[in-house]
Write a protein that holds these residues in place. Structure first.
Motif: not given
Length: 299
Positions: A182-203
């Motif tokens: 269910e998590d992956e399905n949610f993420c893929i649905d969301y990815f269709h509508y985004i432009d900018k993604i920001n990667f945070v290097e910290e744990i």
């Protein structure tokens, strides 16, 4: 509302019988809580001492389900009542790093559509890292880091991400009721509508596995989950003209996991049918990528 008191981040925690871990989870947030953050715990009819523990905290929003609805619907309820500009999810048996709030509140000032941070697994201290830092366009990322995109910490998990609520609301993105992926399905649905993604290097998140399931035990139907995942990923790969052979290899691994784990013969047959159809669809779609100017279509 005074800007200083405006809710910027809503942290949603579904809970079902996690009294052994709940205090650790909540304390990891409470110790660094600010006025711009709200904690929403959706209790899914726990029968242990979870409610007694939750009543000890006056700085969280407690929602009690009348019936056991499962993790997906509990998260959806949390989204519905969340007031934050951004939303994050936690599992009640996990906990946050001590600098989570300070770092995330600083990062989200850039107003990006998605933030992804690194995760550590408690049992063996393994770190799940994306090995990136900073802002990327989503299209650039998926086309240049296609193999990485399919890794669990990018496209599978929700609890190492910060989502923009306006995107969820505008596109009616919700967790679908399924007992696997269910998590992956949610993420893929969301990815269709985004432009900018920001990667945070910290744990910033510690993932803790335990033998207890979230809610009442249900038989996992792997074919249902596989069907959702392969369909959504194929759409994503076609949309951004990614290498379909990478997807084919990844789906083969997921298919093999399902075949190995399922004890249901009908489930195994359905997995075989879905996987064969996927391979056929990929092979028949390869010609879309032969020309730079071709029009990608998906039926």
């Amino acid at each position: 509302m005074n800007q200083k008191n405006k809710v910027i981040l809503s942290i949603i925690i579904p809970n079902y019988n996690k009294d052994k871990y709940l205090k650790r989870c909540l304390d990891s947030i409470i110790s660094q809580l600010s006025k711009n953050i709200e904690i929403i715990v959706v209790d899914d009819c726990s029968t242990d001492s979870s409610i007694d523990i939750l009543k000890q905290y006056d700085n969280l929003i407690l929602i009690k389900n009348k019936n056991n609805l499962g993790i997906s619907e509990s998260r959806n309820i949390g989204i519905k009542y969340a007031k934050g500009k951004y939303i994050s999810f936690m599992d009640a048996d996990d906990y946050l790093s001590s600098n989570y709030v300070e770092l995330i509140m600083e990062k989200i000032k850039s107003n990006d559509d998605l933030y992804i941070f690194n995760v550590k697994k408690e049992s063996n201290s393994k770190v799940y890292s994306h090995n990136l830092n900073g802002q990327y366009s989503f299209e650039y990322y998926i086309r240049h880091y296609t193999k990485d995109f399919l890794k669990p910490n990018i496209s599978y998990w929700v609890w190492n991400k910060i989502f923009k609520k306006s995107i969820l609301d505008k596109n009616n993105i919700k967790f679908k009721k399924c007992n696997y992926a269910e998590d992956e399905n949610f993420c893929i649905d969301y990815f269709h509508y985004i432009d900018k993604i920001n990667f945070v290097e910290e744990i910033l998140y510690v993932y803790c596995m335990n033998s207890e399931s979230y809610s009442k035990n249900n038989e996992i139907i792997y074919s249902n989950a596989f069907s959702i995942v392969e369909n959504n990923n194929l759409k994503m790969f076609l949309k951004y003209k990614c290498d379909l052979n990478i997807l084919k290899c990844d789906m083969k691994k997921l298919y093999e996991v399902g075949i190995l784990k399922t004890d249901n013969e009908d489930d195994r047959k359905k997995l075989n049918i879905i996987y064969d159809k996927l391979c056929s669809r990929i092979n028949n779609t390869q010609y879309y990528f032969q020309s730079k100017n071709c029009e990608v279509k998906y039926e």
